[in-house]
Design an enzyme around this catalytic site. Sequence first.
Site, short mmCIF file in Angstrom:
data_model
loop_
_atom_site.label_atom_id
_atom_site.label_comp_id
_atom_site.label_asym_id
_atom_site.label_seq_id
_atom_site.Cartn_x
_atom_site.Cartn_y
_atom_site.Cartn_z
N ASN A 98 0.86 -1.18 0.00
CA ASN A 98 0.00 0.00 0.00
C ASN A 98 0.90 1.23 0.00
O ASN A 98 1.49 1.57 1.02
CB ASN A 98 -0.89 -0.03 1.26
CG ASN A 98 -1.70 1.24 1.42
OD1 ASN A 98 -1.83 2.03 0.48
ND2 ASN A 98 -2.24 1.45 2.62
N TRP A 99 1.01 1.85 -1.16
CA TRP A 99 1.94 2.98 -1.27
C TRP A 99 1.38 4.26 -0.64
O TRP A 99 2.07 5.26 -0.54
CB TRP A 99 2.27 3.25 -2.74
CG TRP A 99 2.99 2.12 -3.43
CD1 TRP A 99 3.30 0.89 -2.89
CD2 TRP A 99 3.50 2.11 -4.76
NE1 TRP A 99 3.96 0.12 -3.82
CE2 TRP A 99 4.10 0.84 -4.98
CE3 TRP A 99 3.50 3.04 -5.80
CZ2 TRP A 99 4.69 0.50 -6.20
CZ3 TRP A 99 4.10 2.70 -7.01
CH2 TRP A 99 4.69 1.44 -7.19
N LYS A 100 0.13 4.24 -0.27
CA LYS A 100 -0.54 5.41 0.32
C LYS A 100 -0.35 6.64 -0.58
O LYS A 100 -0.24 6.49 -1.79
CB LYS A 100 -0.04 5.67 1.74
CG LYS A 100 -0.05 4.42 2.61
CD LYS A 100 0.11 4.74 4.06
CE LYS A 100 0.30 3.45 4.85
NZ LYS A 100 0.14 3.61 6.26
N HIS A 148 -9.56 1.07 5.02
CA HIS A 148 -8.27 1.27 5.70
C HIS A 148 -8.48 2.22 6.88
O HIS A 148 -9.28 3.16 6.80
CB HIS A 148 -7.25 1.86 4.71
CG HIS A 148 -5.85 1.82 5.23
ND1 HIS A 148 -5.38 2.73 6.14
CD2 HIS A 148 -4.82 0.96 5.01
CE1 HIS A 148 -4.12 2.44 6.44
NE2 HIS A 148 -3.76 1.37 5.75
N GLU A 156 -6.86 4.62 7.93
CA GLU A 156 -6.65 6.04 7.61
C GLU A 156 -7.89 6.63 6.96
O GLU A 156 -8.20 7.81 7.14
CB GLU A 156 -5.40 6.19 6.72
CG GLU A 156 -4.12 5.97 7.55
CD GLU A 156 -2.94 5.45 6.75
OE1 GLU A 156 -2.95 5.52 5.51
OE2 GLU A 156 -1.99 4.95 7.40
N GLU A 212 -5.31 -5.07 10.72
CA GLU A 212 -4.30 -4.02 10.90
C GLU A 212 -4.57 -3.26 12.20
O GLU A 212 -5.35 -2.30 12.19
CB GLU A 212 -4.36 -3.04 9.73
CG GLU A 212 -4.10 -3.67 8.38
CD GLU A 212 -3.49 -2.66 7.44
OE1 GLU A 212 -2.38 -2.90 6.96
OE2 GLU A 212 -4.11 -1.61 7.20
N GLY A 230 2.38 2.23 10.68
CA GLY A 230 3.29 3.36 10.49
C GLY A 230 4.02 3.77 11.76
O GLY A 230 4.65 4.83 11.80
N SER A 232 3.47 -2.13 10.32
CA SER A 232 4.93 -2.09 10.50
C SER A 232 5.63 -3.39 10.11
O SER A 232 6.62 -3.78 10.73
CB SER A 232 5.29 -1.69 11.93
OG SER A 232 4.84 -0.37 12.20
N GLY A 284 2.84 -1.15 4.29
CA GLY A 284 2.83 0.28 3.95
C GLY A 284 4.23 0.76 3.65
O GLY A 284 4.77 0.59 2.56
N GLY A 285 4.86 1.38 4.67
CA GLY A 285 6.17 2.02 4.51
C GLY A 285 7.20 1.18 3.77
O GLY A 285 7.88 1.68 2.86
C1 PEP Z 1 -0.78 0.09 5.94
O1 PEP Z 1 -0.78 1.21 5.48
O2 PEP Z 1 -1.71 -0.67 5.65
C2 PEP Z 1 0.33 -0.32 6.78
C3 PEP Z 1 0.30 -1.50 7.35
O3 PEP Z 1 1.37 0.57 6.95
P1 PEP Z 1 2.81 0.28 7.61
O4 PEP Z 1 3.31 -1.02 7.05
O5 PEP Z 1 3.65 1.43 7.23
O6 PEP Z 1 2.58 0.16 9.08
#
Ligand code: PEP
Length: 254
Positions: A9-11, A94, A96, A164, A170, A210, A231-232
Amino acid sequence: MRVPMIAGNWKMNTTVSEAVELVNEMRQELDQIDNVDKIVCPPFISLATVRELIKGSSIKLGAQNIYFEEKGAYTGEISPPMLADLCEFVIIGHSERRQYFNETGEITNKKIRAALKVNLKPILCVGEKLEENEAGRTEEIVTEQLKSSLAGIGYRNGLIIAYEPIWAIGTGKAATGEQANETIGLIRYNIVELYSKRAAQDMRILYGGSVNDVNTAEFMKQPEIDGALVGGASLKANQFLSIVKQTSEIRQTR
Ligand code: PEP
């Protein structure tokens, strides 16, 4: 056997040219791994470009959001038929989106219905906040999110769930493999109740929060965890590749 899945997930990151660079850096090596589903979810503006870049490879494409109406005066929104033309998966609900854009279970439910109608595969995200976790309410929150998001929706092969925990997204503070496995087991139990034992056996349930190249193995060794929403670490080609490679190796020996 459920095929493991790693979805990036590049957000709200990467310009179109940065997206091209990122895909080019990992396309060849990702393509060679065939026992893991590899999905990239760039921002809307890069979907068409990335689609061309991965054409003919085993890498699949997902969007990060969707609107539930088919077309019309909804300035700035992207409809299910528009996405169905471009990609196979769509992230829905999600945290967010829930947190910054006030998406409720009712909205998530409408989005899942709309996605399924055009044969997009939803990746439904659920997860509890830190204070809910600390108050021992994880099961209650996750169950409620599942029930509201899936209310009245019949089982469809291809529906994916991502657990999640919000406190792990994040933050660099991932859940432990055991914690994630336990909650995902509970989600699977909910799927038995909502649908059937067969549906629960078939459904892929991912962990997200994470995940990186150092902790991946801890999650992928767990029996209930079918992959990760990343994500990251999905913005770094070497990290994403390493996560996919480790998943592939662990699954080969399981
Ligand atoms: C996400 O955005 O779904 C996520 C899990 O982010 P991260 O891996 O950065 O925690």
